[in-house]
Design an enzyme around this catalytic site. Structure first.
Site, PDB file in Angstrom:
ATOM      1  N   CYS A 332     -18.954 -25.076 -23.890  1.00 13.74           N
ATOM      2  CA  CYS A 332     -19.619 -26.452 -24.049  1.00 13.74           C
ATOM      3  C   CYS A 332     -20.925 -26.068 -24.435  1.00 13.74           C
ATOM      4  CB  CYS A 332     -19.375 -27.323 -22.917  1.00 13.74           C
ATOM      5  SG  CYS A 332     -19.839 -29.162 -23.494  1.00 13.74           S
ATOM      6  N   HIS A 460     -13.340 -27.528 -21.866  1.00 12.43           N
ATOM      7  CA  HIS A 460     -13.459 -27.181 -20.330  1.00 12.43           C
ATOM      8  C   HIS A 460     -12.242 -27.089 -19.859  1.00 12.43           C
ATOM      9  CE1 HIS A 460     -17.810 -28.185 -20.180  1.00 12.43           C
ATOM     10  NE2 HIS A 460     -17.460 -29.572 -20.737  1.00 12.43           N
TER      11      HIS A 460
END
Length: 523
Positions: A332, A460
């Site tokens: 991310c 994630h």
């Protein structure tokens, strides 16, 4: 209608989240349909539900402990700090904008109908609702229009168990002082006290407990031991994130950069559960040393945290390791940092029009946008380069939470991009392929890029799928000439054992008969 019970604490990190998760597990084991609830959560550790809505990671873990699917109703208000005085406000899983603390304090009473609506959804579906408070109910400067501690307890008519943290000292003062600062109507809601995180001989504590019960006029319903239980933490107070450790003792040494605004640090938690692995969080080049793998985690402020790394020398240290062949994996915000440029024309991260150079480890550019991508994802790894090439084709799953789009700097009209670096031809390949399902149709798109031993993705939880973390650790061991671990590691089964262990220990230390009486009698 569900019966509510609320866990409040004398301070942040008193163990409310863990106690709530444990009670969710116990009630589920005893045959009750149980759901967690936290009206307002302030945390950078979040989770995306199946509907693409964002909630606190702690409530997702509590739902998992209760054996149910997490929903936005379990955490209707989530605050994600962007600065020391401001946060992104997420309502029913959707971002509504950024607010300064003073402005939010004046606005929050408008959220009461939303909180009540979310609670009512759970009230109709479950037998028991385990509610978690936030901070302390005795923060007398914040009690006006409270929506998360006693204000919420009053709203849903919940009895309260008050937990104190003996590990940090002064637990008798914590519990007595908290009760003393409450109004009479609030005191009546407290039906029991819990001494949490105790180490030692309980018999030595008993005279103090008897006096505490007399002073507070409330029974101590449990002395809970300090437990080495591995369950997702809520925020940056987590003991997982302690830095300053020396040389790693594990056969595989993994270093996670402890960014100031680190988010979703649980992405690396699977490695800490694996035998022979040292997972370290580091804040300086000296702490970084020479690990086998560097992980750049998510962050709520990518540009600010990259500048922090640049100023303290960590960026340069990571680049040097990468140049020597040490694998670097960005997730991310960490993935965004690996690129060549980061631009924020709309001020999604704060200052409009700001643009900085990235670490230059992948030929990517990121443009931040105010609209947030939120979704669960599944797919497979593409043709992975470098040390972790054995991941190619393996299935993956997880979720995305990001504000921005990351693209390759130079499109070649094909899946791969090539460029010359120091006279060498380098190939940058799509890292993962994710499946988008709309009705009966499916579409595939790429997510992330890899070049040599540099890997980056928005996903994630990418390490949690069975076999992924184990393969990574084995490749690190092979590189060092060590034998691979032939035993598979099932992270989901491990998490299940942790919830069961937590429930067992709480049954030993809590007076569950008394707690069931409190549930039955209510307020």
């Amino acid at each position: 209608m569900a019966k509510p019970i609320m866990i409040q604490g004398t301070m942040s990190n008193a163990g409310k989240s863990l106690l709530a998760a444990g009670l969710c597990r116990i009630f589920r084991q005893d045959g009750y349909r149980t759901a967690p609830f936290k009206s307002q959560n302030m945390a950078l550790n979040s989770y995306i539900t199946k509907e693409g809505l964002e909630i606190g990671r702690a409530q997702a873990a509590q739902a998992e402990a209760a054996g149910i699917e997490p929903t936005a109703a379990m955490n209707p208000i989530l605050l994600k700090p962007t600065t020391d005085v401001g946060s992104q406000v997420i309502v029913n899983g959707v971002p509504t904008g950024n607010m300064k603390a003073r402005d939010y304090f004046a606005y929050k009473k408008n959220l009461i109908p939303i909180i009540w609506e979310a609670y009512e959804k759970l009230d109709k579906e479950y037998d028991i609702i385990v509610i978690e408070g936030a901070g302390s109910p005795a923060e007398i400067n914040l009690k006006q229009d409270d929506i998360v501690n006693m204000g919420l307890a009053r709203m849903v008519n919940a009895p309260v168990l008050l937990a104190g943290d003996i590990d940090r000292g002064g637990v008798f003062a914590q519990l007595y002082g908290t009760v003393a600062l409450l109004e009479e109507e609030e005191k009546k809601r407290i039906k029991g006290l819990i001494v949490n995180k105790f180490r030692g001989d309980v018999s030595i504590l008993e005279p103090g407990i008897r006096q505490l019960e007399e002073l507070c006029g409330r029974p101590v319903v449990g002395v809970v031991p300090y437990m080495q239980v591995d369950i997702d933490d809520e925020d940056s107070l987590s003991s997982r994130l302690k830095t300053g450790g020396g040389a790693a003792a594990g056969l595989a040494d993994i270093a996670v950069i402890r960014l100031p605004r680190i988010s979703n640090f649980t992405d690396a938690a699977v490695f800490s559960a694996m035998p022979g692995v040292s997972l370290r969080y580091v804040e300086s080049p000296q702490e970084l040393g020479e690990p086998d793998l560097v992980i750049l985690p998510g962050t709520k402020n990518t540009i600010g945290d990259l500048l922090w790394m640049r100023q303290n020398g960590l960026e340069g240290a990571v680049i040097k390791l990468a140049d020597r062949g040490t694998p670097v994996w960005g997730i991310c915000g960490g993935y965004q940092m690996l690129g060549e440029t980061l631009s924020d024309p709309e001020g999604a991260e704060g200052e409009p029009g700001r643009s900085i150079s990235g670490m230059g480890l992948l030929p990517l550019t990121t443009v931040f946008q105010r609209e947030k991508t939120r979704r669960q994802v599944s797919g497979s790894f593409g043709q992975v380069e470098g040390l972790f090439s054995s991941l190619s084709g393996k299935c993956l799953s997880g979720y995305e939470i990001h504000m921005g789009e990351t693209v390759i700097c130079r499109e070649m009209g094909a899946a791969d991009t090539t460029r010359m670096v120091n006279g060498n031809l380098e190939i940058c390949r799509p890292f993962a392929y994710l499946i988008d399902e709309t009705g009966s149709s499916k579409a595939v798109h790429s997510d992330g890029w890899s070049r040599g031993n540099i890997y980056g993705s928005y996903v994630h939880g990418i390490f949690d799928q069975e076999g992924i973390a184990g393969e990574i650790v084995n490749e690190l061991r092979r590189k060092k000439g060590l034998p691979e671990n032939t035993e598979s590691f099932d992270y989901q089964a491990y998490r299940t054992r942790q919830y069961d262990y937590l429930a067992r220990e709480l049954r030993k230390s809590l007076d569950m008969k008394q707690i069931y009486r409190i549930l039955e009698e209510g307020c």
